[in-house]
Design a protein around this motif. Structure first.
Motif, PDB file in Angstrom:
ATOM      1  N   THR A   1       0.796  -1.236   0.000  1.00 14.78           N
ATOM      2  CA  THR A   1       0.000   0.000   0.000  1.00 14.78           C
ATOM      3  C   THR A   1       0.827   1.283   0.000  1.00 14.78           C
ATOM      4  OG1 THR A   1      -0.124   0.140   2.423  1.00 14.78           O
ATOM      5  CG2 THR A   1      -1.780  -1.211   1.304  1.00 14.78           C
TER       6      THR A   1
ATOM      7  N   SER B   1       2.550   4.472   1.299  1.00 11.90           N
ATOM      8  CA  SER B   1       2.396   5.338   2.478  1.00 11.90           C
ATOM      9  C   SER B   1       0.943   5.701   2.773  1.00 11.90           C
ATOM     10  CB  SER B   1       3.220   6.621   2.272  1.00 11.90           C
ATOM     11  OG  SER B   1       4.581   6.326   2.108  1.00 11.90           O
ATOM     12  N   ARG B   2       0.004   4.923   2.297  1.00  7.61           N
ATOM     13  CA  ARG B   2      -1.395   5.321   2.401  1.00  7.61           C
ATOM     14  C   ARG B   2      -1.946   5.297   3.830  1.00  7.61           C
ATOM     15  NH1 ARG B   2      -0.558   2.970  -2.335  1.00  7.61           N
ATOM     16  NH2 ARG B   2      -1.432   3.880  -4.219  1.00  7.61           N
TER      17      ARG B   2
ATOM     18  N   THR C   1      -0.058  13.525   0.993  1.00  8.42           N
ATOM     19  CA  THR C   1      -0.188  13.492  -0.462  1.00  8.42           C
ATOM     20  C   THR C   1       0.056  14.872  -1.078  1.00  8.42           C
ATOM     21  OG1 THR C   1      -2.583  13.791  -0.234  1.00  8.42           O
ATOM     22  CG2 THR C   1      -1.767  11.540  -0.448  1.00  8.42           C
TER      23      THR C   1
END
Length: 333
Positions: free
Chosen positions: A34, A36-37, A214
């Protein structure tokens, strides 16, 4: 009764060790799929070296107790961290032994609330960088600090660029004929530096912690797309990135640029927080993460790199690197 209590405590301790081992492994696997979600993954990304603090004694305890499966599961993340960071503790090789003219770059987040301008100047004077990048330098403090840096290069002119909107400054012993702010790409100041070895494009950047990760990621992606990754000449990208070497954002940068510390530095080189720089009360928290970096492209050769162990009252420790310029097609020998 005492025997039952002791047995219960042993069971609780083993359960805690299993929870530690399986929890760390789960986060590492989740990171693989995944990026760095998820927040737990990002937290581990920032503090990966510190996993050894609980893991090593836990592994020792499991080995002493003869718990083979528990030892094996604890050994997996220990080996992972060891393998990942081993290059920082190995000799730098021929990069440190190369010959030829060099120039020294220093990146330094001086902290906008730091009144100790003479101490900042003393740290800079001790390192004597040929090119100095400063972040978080406020308009009211800029002229004062500039005065302290007047004699940084005795007998030579002090060349400078300052943008009060970005709170960014570049000081240099070399001419700085052109510069521009890059909106939408973090707080980034692009500066052309004319060194005796040739022209260099320098990016002094500060990507803020505010907002979702983000946002920082997209700003850095935009900066790379600006042409930085495919520049025709030597490029240095340095500053406060608020991102560590294990993050997805960091991997985006190192897809086209190299990190000076990882190529020629030694040790973890943590830069934040500097000793005694807690923003709420004075304290002695040691530096725990490396979020200040100096990146460069293939037309430069890094000779040495490191973290300065004096902050001058700032909440970050400065980072330095020494470079030589290469010509296109020139090989490192």
């Amino acid at each position: 009764m005492a025997g039952r209590t002791l047995t219960a405590l042993k069971l609780l301790f083993r359960s805690a060790l299993w929870l530690l081992a399986l929890g760390v492994i789960a986060v590492l696997v989740l990171r693989w799929f995944t990026g760095s979600r998820f927040a737990p993954v990002r937290l581990v990304d920032y503090f990966t070296p510190w996993l050894l603090v609980p893991l090593l004694p836990a592994l020792a305890a499991a080995l002493v107790a003869g718990r083979r499966w528990l030892s094996a599961f604890l050994l997996v993340p220990v080996l992972y961290v060891g393998i990942v960071y081993a290059p920082l503790f190995l000799p730098a090789g021929n990069r440190a032994e190369a010959k030829g003219p060099t120039f020294k770059v220093m990146s330094y987040n001086v902290w906008s609330h730091n009144p100790h301008l003479q101490e900042i100047a003393a740290v800079v004077a001790e390192e004597r960088p040929d090119i100095l990048l400063l972040q978080e330098l406020t308009p009211e403090r800029y002229p004062v600090l500039r005065g302290y840096l007047e004699e940084l290069y005795p007998g030579q002119a002090l060349h400078e660029v300052y943008d009060p909107r970005l709170l960014q400054a570049v000081f240099s012993r070399y001419p700085l004929p052109a510069y521009r702010a890059l909106p939408g790409k973090g707080k980034t100041l692009e500066v052309v530096v004319v060194t005796p070895q040739g022209e260099l494009t320098l990016y002094n950047s500060h990507f803020l912690r505010s907002g979702d990760w983000t946002r920082r990621h997209s700003q850095i992606a935009s900066l790379l797309a600006e042409g930085l990754a495919n520049a025709a000449g030597p490029v240095i990208l340095a500053g406060d990135f608020n991102t560590s070497e294990r993050t997805e954002t960091y991997r985006l940068i190192t897809g086209s640029l190299k990190n000076a510390h990882w190529e020629a530095g030694r040790g973890f080189g943590f830069t934040f927080p500097a000793y005694g720089s807690c923003r709420v009360v004075a304290c002695q928290v040691p530096p725990m993460v490396r979020i200040d970096h100096i990146f460069y492209n293939d037309l430069l050769l890094v000779r040495s790199a490191g973290t300065v162990q004096r902050s001058g009252g700032a909440d970050h420790l400065p980072v330095v690197a020494e470079f030589s310029m290469l010509k296109k097609g020139q090989e490192i020998r």
